[in-house]
Design a protein around this motif. Structure first.
Motif, PDB file in Angstrom:
ATOM      1  N   VAL A  57       1.158  -1.268  -0.201  1.00 56.03           N
ATOM      2  CA  VAL A  57       0.261  -0.533  -0.154  1.00 56.03           C
ATOM      3  C   VAL A  57       0.607   1.037   0.249  1.00 56.03           C
ATOM      4  CG1 VAL A  57      -1.764   1.771   1.142  1.00 56.03           C
ATOM      5  CG2 VAL A  57      -1.397  -1.328   1.315  1.00 56.03           C
ATOM      6  N   ARG A 327     -10.761  15.758  -6.555  1.00 56.28           N
ATOM      7  CA  ARG A 327     -10.314  14.573  -5.982  1.00 56.28           C
ATOM      8  C   ARG A 327      -8.612  14.824  -5.772  1.00 56.28           C
ATOM      9  NH1 ARG A 327     -13.891   9.942  -5.436  1.00 56.28           N
ATOM     10  NH2 ARG A 327     -11.974   8.727  -4.803  1.00 56.28           N
ATOM     11  N   ARG A 331      -6.021   8.374  -2.033  1.00 55.70           N
ATOM     12  CA  ARG A 331      -6.325   8.357  -0.886  1.00 55.70           C
ATOM     13  C   ARG A 331      -5.341   6.328  -0.349  1.00 55.70           C
ATOM     14  NH1 ARG A 331     -12.498   8.421  -1.018  1.00 55.70           N
ATOM     15  NH2 ARG A 331     -12.734  11.058  -1.012  1.00 55.70           N
ATOM     16  N   HIS A 332      -5.306   6.690   0.405  1.00 53.49           N
ATOM     17  CA  HIS A 332      -4.368   5.612   1.115  1.00 53.49           C
ATOM     18  C   HIS A 332      -5.010   4.543   1.836  1.00 53.49           C
ATOM     19  CE1 HIS A 332      -0.340   6.973   0.695  1.00 53.49           C
ATOM     20  NE2 HIS A 332      -1.132   7.787   0.889  1.00 53.49           N
ATOM     21  N   PHE A 333      -6.281   5.113   1.915  1.00 60.90           N
ATOM     22  CA  PHE A 333      -7.576   4.302   2.241  1.00 60.90           C
ATOM     23  C   PHE A 333      -9.287   3.982   1.563  1.00 60.90           C
ATOM     24  CE2 PHE A 333     -11.474   3.736   5.771  1.00 60.90           C
ATOM     25  CZ  PHE A 333     -11.260   2.698   6.234  1.00 60.90           C
TER      26      PHE A 333
ATOM     27  N   MET B   1       1.348   3.598  -5.780  1.00 60.89           N
ATOM     28  CA  MET B   1       0.533   2.517  -5.336  1.00 60.89           C
ATOM     29  C   MET B   1      -0.784   2.480  -4.760  1.00 60.89           C
ATOM     30  SD  MET B   1       3.128  -1.409  -4.310  1.00 60.89           S
ATOM     31  CE  MET B   1       4.236   0.215  -3.251  1.00 60.89           C
ATOM     32  N   THR B   2      -1.447   3.283  -4.562  1.00 61.17           N
ATOM     33  CA  THR B   2      -1.987   4.403  -3.363  1.00 61.17           C
ATOM     34  C   THR B   2      -3.125   4.263  -3.895  1.00 61.17           C
ATOM     35  OG1 THR B   2      -1.404   6.494  -3.707  1.00 61.17           O
ATOM     36  CG2 THR B   2      -0.552   5.492  -1.678  1.00 61.17           C
ATOM     37  N   LYS B   3      -4.858   3.600  -4.056  1.00 62.41           N
ATOM     38  CA  LYS B   3      -5.419   3.613  -4.789  1.00 62.41           C
ATOM     39  C   LYS B   3      -6.424   4.905  -3.773  1.00 62.41           C
ATOM     40  CE  LYS B   3      -4.498  -0.401  -6.158  1.00 62.41           C
ATOM     41  NZ  LYS B   3      -3.625  -0.850  -6.057  1.00 62.41           N
ATOM     42  N   PRO B   4      -7.471   5.047  -4.852  1.00 62.02           N
ATOM     43  CA  PRO B   4      -8.828   5.420  -3.907  1.00 62.02           C
ATOM     44  C   PRO B   4      -9.646   4.829  -3.844  1.00 62.02           C
ATOM     45  CG  PRO B   4      -8.639   6.102  -6.437  1.00 62.02           C
ATOM     46  CD  PRO B   4      -7.713   5.620  -6.429  1.00 62.02           C
ATOM     47  N   SER B   5     -10.572   5.348  -2.742  1.00 59.38           N
ATOM     48  CA  SER B   5     -11.131   4.282  -1.708  1.00 59.38           C
ATOM     49  C   SER B   5     -12.016   3.959  -3.145  1.00 59.38           C
ATOM     50  CB  SER B   5     -11.745   5.045  -0.528  1.00 59.38           C
ATOM     51  OG  SER B   5     -12.786   5.776  -0.618  1.00 59.38           O
ATOM     52  N   VAL B 129      -5.249   3.294   7.708  1.00 62.95           N
ATOM     53  CA  VAL B 129      -4.926   2.148   6.449  1.00 62.95           C
ATOM     54  C   VAL B 129      -5.203   1.315   5.925  1.00 62.95           C
ATOM     55  CG1 VAL B 129      -2.908   3.489   6.623  1.00 62.95           C
ATOM     56  CG2 VAL B 129      -2.930   0.956   7.845  1.00 62.95           C
ATOM     57  N   ARG B 130      -5.107   0.632   4.843  1.00 62.98           N
ATOM     58  CA  ARG B 130      -6.121  -0.146   3.974  1.00 62.98           C
ATOM     59  C   ARG B 130      -4.506  -2.050   4.011  1.00 62.98           C
ATOM     60  NH1 ARG B 130      -8.987  -0.914  -1.408  1.00 62.98           N
ATOM     61  NH2 ARG B 130     -10.751   0.114   0.992  1.00 62.98           N
TER      62      ARG B 130
END
Lengths: 333, 333
Positions: A57, A327, A331-333, B1-5, B129-130
């Motif tokens: 992540v 946006r 988001r990390h989550f 690598m971070t993703k939107p929720s 965090v995810r």
């Protein structure tokens, strides 16, 4: 449901003695107690921040372990810097999967320890647990003169927005690494690509800026989730808006080279994460003093815009065009 | 690598406002800043402890979410209690897997919030965090008079070892739940089984004991990984040994019923984890005062042995037999 560790593996006590005790500081009681002691200097408040990094992540599972250790502390040091706080120590939860290796742990602690020594932020305690993947949660402590913490929500219309270092390098570093933009090789030199990759892997927390922020800034936060999104967050928290002169956003030579070849990258530069720079609001009459104190501290800072009245998303003006980022943060989550 | 929720999910800011802000305390700045402020009262030290709980390791993934929230704080409150510290606040890293549900989070925060209110230990900050599974890392803060923290390593030969509450209930609760001992139904009443299961699920941190420990104990720790192993750890840390009159180890009626039916369970009672009781060393001349202060505080404590010279593993004497536990602790790692 708890299980003894696998045969031949060192126990948690052995790991503590071998890898963690050498980076422990005063107040850690040799990591032999249930708890640590924190005694802020008279006339000071403690500033507390917590940030976790999770494999897959926030970093790649195959990133060098020493880099992961450095990043886990660095992202928290960056928060302390934004608050004007001098680092004093941290506690750590390290989650390791069943197939962890002692070599990984040794390298992780070497990177973590080097960052801790360099910043004067020593290990005070921790917990090592088994889990499905590598994850590091770190709580860091800093000191500010009582009542002096630089808050996030206190920017006022008319103040100047300043940012440290350069923006977007880490986002490009991640892109270069993931090869999500083709033909990087024809756009960027090997040296540029290595610089950008390093900016992603190794945050450079701006703790040198703390004193200048304490003396001159009216609000600050660290930029970790993209400049556009974090600026929006800071303005929203204070009930203000902002206008950014986007041509003034400081870019590294590598980022500038990429942008020249591929102008559409601009949005990625200002919305990508992992900058770990400082965004501050400075009253206009203190701007020169702030820029000068920052320069003396060895951290370049640049005025990029102004806090304005209203609750609209910040406006980015660039080469005559205007843009608001709906946006702006990943988001990390 | 971070993703939107994922679409439709509330953002981290929305989650903070909905679930975390209601349990936040003074110093948390409404959870709208990068950091919290901690200002210990004049003449006091801060005591810091960190303990994580991971699904599948420290709790069952299908445990009620409210119980998980209560446990995550409870295991840290237990450490503060052992140090004689009054709880003041905590920060939290919550790791959620991709399939997390808002209902789970709501129940988790309800349990966490109830435990926080009951103990006067408010949320000061956090990071969500995810990750690959549910995990909670919690750093808790307490206050002690300056220089007064009850340490772990300072027990001296001749002092009396005391333990709070009852030992082994949680280990039996786990065994009952896992059905690893057949015929529980013929040994224990439904009520007994429910009592034991509850002791596993819901630690009862002994924060009421803090003042008595501060006033009378020379060393203490919380018993979380089994009495035998934690006692060995405490003695080893101080360069001492111990003799335990094992017949005096306090047992609940349910544990006593189980032990009567199945005497071999004794080892499990003293080596199983999750007691969250307090083990203290008390100078003999202060024993009566300690027991009396504990009783007044509503926490039963029992003298079970003596600190002795030497570095041998603690000796457990029971019904004429002597036993040292080589591996007295289960390891979470």
């Amino acid at each position: 449901m708890t299980k003894p560790s696998a045969g031949g593996r060192p126990s948690e006590d052995e790991l503590i003695a071998r890898y963690f005790a050498p980076i422990a500081g005063e107040g850690a009681l040799g990591l032999k107690d249930d708890a640590a002691i924190l005694r802020p200097r008279p006339g000071h408040d403690l500033v507390v921040t917590v940030d976790a990094v999770v494999a897959g992540v926030h970093f790649f599972a195959d990133d060098p372990a020493g880099s992961v250790g450095r990043k886990a502390l660095g992202v928290n040091l960056s928060d302390l810097a934004a608050k004007g706080a001098a680092p004093v120590g941290f506690v750590l939860t390290l989650t390791l999967p069943p197939d962890w290796s002692e070599a990984w742990l040794a390298a992780f602690c070497e990177g973590l320890g080097a960052a801790a020594r360099a910043s004067g932020c020593a290990l005070l305690g921790g917990d090592t647990v088994r889990g499905p993947g590598i994850a590091i949660s770190l709580t860091a402590f800093g000191e500010v003169p009582a009542g002096g913490m630089v808050e996030r929500t206190t920017a006022r219309p008319g103040e100047v927005l300043c940012v440290s270092g350069t923006i977007g390098d880490a986002a490009l570093g991640l892109a270069v690494r993931g090869s999500s933009v083709p033909l990087w090789g024809s756009i960027l030199s090997t040296q540029d690509r290595e610089f950008l990759a390093d900016r992603y892997l190794h945050p450079q927390p701006r703790n040198g800026l703390a004193a200048a922020l304490l003396a001159h800034a009216s609000a600050a936060m660290d930029v970790s989730d993209g400049l556009a999104g974090d600026l929006a967050k800071m303005m929203r928290a204070g009930g203000t808006s902002a206008v950014v002169d986007a041509d003034k956003i400081p870019l590294s030579p590598a980022a500038r080279a990429a942008l020249t070849a591929e102008p559409s990258l601009f949005d990625r530069l200002v919305t990508g994460g992992d900058d770990y720079e400082i965004l501050a609001a400075v009253p206009p009459e203190r701007l020169d003093a702030f820029l000068s104190a920052s320069a003396k501290a060895g951290v370049a800072t640049t005025a990029i815009g102004t806090v304005t009245k209203g609750t609209a998303l910040p406006l980015f003006r660039r080469a005559g065009e205007e843009r608001r980022y709906e946006r702006g943060s990943y988001r990390h989550f």
